[in-house]
Design a protein around this motif. Structure first.
Motif, PDB file in Angstrom:
ATOM      1  N   VAL A  84     -63.503  -5.639 -52.778  1.00 33.10           N
ATOM      2  CA  VAL A  84     -64.435  -4.529 -52.598  1.00 33.10           C
ATOM      3  C   VAL A  84     -63.680  -3.250 -52.263  1.00 33.10           C
ATOM      4  CG1 VAL A  84     -66.283  -3.633 -51.107  1.00 33.10           C
ATOM      5  CG2 VAL A  84     -66.412  -5.975 -51.998  1.00 33.10           C
ATOM      6  N   ASN A  85     -62.764  -3.308 -51.312  1.00 31.04           N
ATOM      7  CA  ASN A  85     -62.036  -2.104 -50.908  1.00 31.04           C
ATOM      8  C   ASN A  85     -61.134  -1.562 -52.004  1.00 31.04           C
ATOM      9  OD1 ASN A  85     -63.182  -1.836 -48.360  1.00 31.04           O
ATOM     10  ND2 ASN A  85     -61.695  -3.218 -47.430  1.00 31.04           N
ATOM     11  N   GLN A  86     -60.464  -2.452 -52.734  1.00 39.50           N
ATOM     12  CA  GLN A  86     -59.597  -1.987 -53.823  1.00 39.50           C
ATOM     13  C   GLN A  86     -60.410  -1.320 -54.924  1.00 39.50           C
ATOM     14  OE1 GLN A  86     -57.320  -5.455 -54.970  1.00 39.50           O
ATOM     15  NE2 GLN A  86     -55.762  -5.078 -53.391  1.00 39.50           N
ATOM     16  N   LEU A  87     -61.540  -1.919 -55.275  1.00 40.92           N
ATOM     17  CA  LEU A  87     -62.374  -1.318 -56.308  1.00 40.92           C
ATOM     18  C   LEU A  87     -62.952   0.009 -55.826  1.00 40.92           C
ATOM     19  CD1 LEU A  87     -63.617  -1.431 -59.116  1.00 40.92           C
ATOM     20  CD2 LEU A  87     -65.564  -2.650 -58.101  1.00 40.92           C
ATOM     21  N   TYR A  88     -63.443   0.043 -54.616  1.00 40.68           N
ATOM     22  CA  TYR A  88     -64.012   1.280 -54.065  1.00 40.68           C
ATOM     23  C   TYR A  88     -62.984   2.406 -54.120  1.00 40.68           C
ATOM     24  CZ  TYR A  88     -67.679   3.468 -51.137  1.00 40.68           C
ATOM     25  OH  TYR A  88     -68.710   4.232 -50.637  1.00 40.68           O
ATOM     26  N   ASP A  89     -61.763   2.129 -53.689  1.00 37.27           N
ATOM     27  CA  ASP A  89     -60.697   3.131 -53.735  1.00 37.27           C
ATOM     28  C   ASP A  89     -60.442   3.606 -55.162  1.00 37.27           C
ATOM     29  OD1 ASP A  89     -60.371   2.967 -50.985  1.00 37.27           O
ATOM     30  OD2 ASP A  89     -58.616   1.656 -51.093  1.00 37.27           O
ATOM     31  N   ALA A  90     -60.433   2.673 -56.103  1.00 40.13           N
ATOM     32  CA  ALA A  90     -60.195   3.029 -57.506  1.00 40.13           C
ATOM     33  C   ALA A  90     -61.348   3.864 -58.059  1.00 40.13           C
ATOM     34  CB  ALA A  90     -59.994   1.771 -58.336  1.00 40.13           C
ATOM     35  N   LEU A  91     -62.568   3.496 -57.722  1.00 41.55           N
ATOM     36  CA  LEU A  91     -63.730   4.209 -58.257  1.00 41.55           C
ATOM     37  C   LEU A  91     -63.794   5.641 -57.742  1.00 41.55           C
ATOM     38  CD1 LEU A  91     -66.452   1.405 -58.042  1.00 41.55           C
ATOM     39  CD2 LEU A  91     -65.232   2.203 -60.088  1.00 41.55           C
ATOM     40  N   VAL A  92     -63.584   5.844 -56.455  1.00 42.93           N
ATOM     41  CA  VAL A  92     -63.701   7.206 -55.920  1.00 42.93           C
ATOM     42  C   VAL A  92     -62.573   8.114 -56.398  1.00 42.93           C
ATOM     43  CG1 VAL A  92     -65.033   6.522 -53.893  1.00 42.93           C
ATOM     44  CG2 VAL A  92     -62.559   6.703 -53.711  1.00 42.93           C
TER      45      VAL A  92
END
Length: 155
Positions: A84-92
């Protein structure tokens, strides 16, 4: 840190600034019937307390060449904290993302994006969203119009 104690003057200041962040201290003080020094002190105190966290320019995205906006709903196949955190960082950090929301419910993220055209939207989804192995499904909705809401301090 507890909930800050705001009086009516603080709420009036915040309400005015939330709709017109560029207002000068002189104009803000005059609108609210405050001394300029009192107004400046109060705004500074609200910033120092972390209640005012910044100001942003509102941009006309269409005039900048990004007339197409969309909401992309993203569902994950694996919900580990790391994923979740890795994807969130990538998305933002993906170009074109206006806001990213981590949400509860059937979907895991909502992305508000602005792009040049339909092809750029397709490419955005393929390059920046579905390219992550943890993403199971996406659904894209075009935005016809965006209007700001009254906000939490509306009278």
């Amino acid at each position: 840190m507890g909930k800050p104690q705001l009086d009516q003057v603080d709420r009036l200041l915040l309400g005015t600034l939330s709709t017109d962040a560029d207002v000068s201290n002189k104009t803000l003080a005059a609108r609210l019937g405050l001394a300029e020094s009192t107004c400046a002190y109060r705004v500074r105190a609200l910033r120092e307390a972390g209640i005012i966290t910044g100001t942003r320019a509102q941009l006309d995205l269409a005039l900048l060449g990004y007339p197409l906006q969309a909401i992309i709903m993203v569902r994950l196949g694996s919900h580990t904290m790391t994923n979740v955190n890795q994807l969130y960082d990538a998305l933002v950090s993906a170009p074109g993302v206006i806001q990213a929301f981590h949400v509860a419910g059937a979907d895991d993220f909502y992305l508000h994006v602005a792009v040049e055209n339909a092809e750029a939207l397709r490419d955005f989804v393929l390059q920046h969203v579905t390219s992550h192995r943890v993403v199971r499904q996406t659904e894209t909705h075009l935005v016809f119009e965006v209007r700001g809401g009254a906000g939490v301090l509306a009278t």
